[in-house]
Design a protein around this motif. Structure first.
Motif: not given
Length: 397
Positions: A209, A385, A388
């Motif tokens: 991330n 993202r 994550h």
């Protein structure tokens, strides 16, 4: 069609094999002669549904290619490549004159190093053209030309480069098949692989991330200075290419002999890494701007080679600077569809490719240079993202 081998059946889309073969071989009759020794079985038809889905696109592509051949788009310009080679030599000569003849200062040091990096980057684009057999009329002349430019002038192995780069062209942005994107321990790309890794609770060397940040800290700075250097040497060691191990010394040896009296031994070493650092950023921007911002996925036989290039490749707008800076790889879509087309003719193919894409519902992506660079950051951030979120959800279950 599907190629069936024994004892284990391996299905490969015939439409996905023919086009790469056509575009990557200048003398196809000679290539077919050597391919006979690699015959592994017979070919059986694919389903009518799959064949009809691809038939019109494939036929239109080959008609377009024949038309472009007919109007001379595959004929290289001796004037263009001659002047291009001269400009590379002039860049390096001017760099050494600045460093040796003028008083050593921060300005002369940085300027001369930048000019050598520019010469090396432009030589990289030239050897790339020769590797695709688009500079000279015969494959043998292109091979020798690439040897002179890459092995001797730049100090890298042309055998290593071609082995690596041809895989990229055959299966662009395909996980585990395109070496340019197969580094998941460092960077997760696309929208599917990050989610898969997250769901399996897999992690890389760093938290993905944050990959949009550490990409610029570890990607360009280490690509040419460390990663490519060791990959090159490893390739040569594994193949016991002892002669090839000598040529990586060509560039560094030339640099040492010309600069040691001015900079000293340790100064030359620092100068070398400064040059490679500039070149590495240059190379990374020009190559990744066209691909890592596009689709990254596993291999899929239902997607033909032309469609695959459409969804994994994008262009950067044409301008004199963009053409020079990227070595005309701002026409990346056209280059992937016609790797043997001389770069100075790629713009001529662009309207035909746009028309083909529009006819068959394919999206032709073209950006300006600044947006393309920003997209590298954005796509890395988006992929990080996705990883994550999937990873966090998996460990909570």
């Amino acid at each position: 069609m599907n190629l069936m081998t024994s004892p284990q059946s391996v299905c490969i889309s015939f439409c996905g094999l023919l086009e790469p073969f056509v575009v990557m071989h200048k003398d196809r009759a000679l290539a077919k002669k050597y391919l006979k020794s690699y015959a592994v079985g017979t070919v059986c038809p694919v389903s009518d549904k799959l064949k009809n889905t691809k038939k019109d696109l494939i036929e239109d592509y080959h008609e377009m290619r024949e038309h472009l051949e007919g109007i001379g788009c595959f004929k290289p310009s001796v004037c263009f490549y001659g002047l291009y080679f001269i400009h590379i030599i002039l860049l390096e000569v001017i760099a050494y004159v600045v460093l040796i003849q003028f008083q050593l200062s921060c300005v002369t040091y940085l300027l001369s190093g930048f000019l050598i990096a520019a010469a090396q980057a432009q030589a990289g684009w030239l050897q790339h053209d020769m590797g695709h057999a688009s500079v000279f009329s015969t494959s043998r002349l292109n091979q020798w030309g690439q040897f002179v430019v890459l092995d001797i002038f730049k100090g890298a192995s042309s055998r290593w480069w071609n082995y690596r780069h041809n895989q990229h062209h055959a299966r662009t942005n395909i996980v585990d098949k395109d070496p340019d994107i197969s580094i998941p321990k460092l960077f997760l790309l696309g929208t599917k692989l990050p989610v898969l890794w997250g769901q399996k609770k897999l992690r890389g060397y760093f938290p993905h991330n944050w990959q949009q940040v550490y990409f610029w800290l570890f990607g360009p700075p280490f690509l040419l200075t460390i990663y490519f250097l060791f990959e090159n040497l490893y390739f040569l060691f594994r193949r016991r290419d002892l002669l090839g191990l000598v040529f990586p010394l060509a560039f560094s040896g030339r640099l040492y002999l010309l600069c040691v009296n001015v900079l000293g031994v340790w100064g030359v070493l620092g100068y070398y890494f400064y040059i490679r650092l500039v070149e590495s950023f240059w190379f990374m921007i020009c190559t990744q701007i066209n691909h890592i911002t596009m689709e990254v996925d596993d291999d899929n036989d239902d997607v033909d080679w032309i469609t695959s290039n459409a969804i994994t490749t994008c262009n950067v707008e044409r301008s004199f600077f963009n053409d020079w800076f990227t070595g005309h790889l701002n026409f990346q879509i056209e280059h992937h569809l016609f790797p043997q087309m001389p770069r100075h003719n790629l713009y001529k193919a662009q309207p035909y490719v746009k028309a083909l894409f529009q006819k068959h519902g394919l999206v032709y992506v073209e950006k300006n240079l600044s947006d393309g660079i920003l997209d590298i950051y954005r796509c890395l951030k988006k992929s990080g993202r996705l990883w994550h979120d999937a990873y966090k959800k998996a460990i909570q279950e």
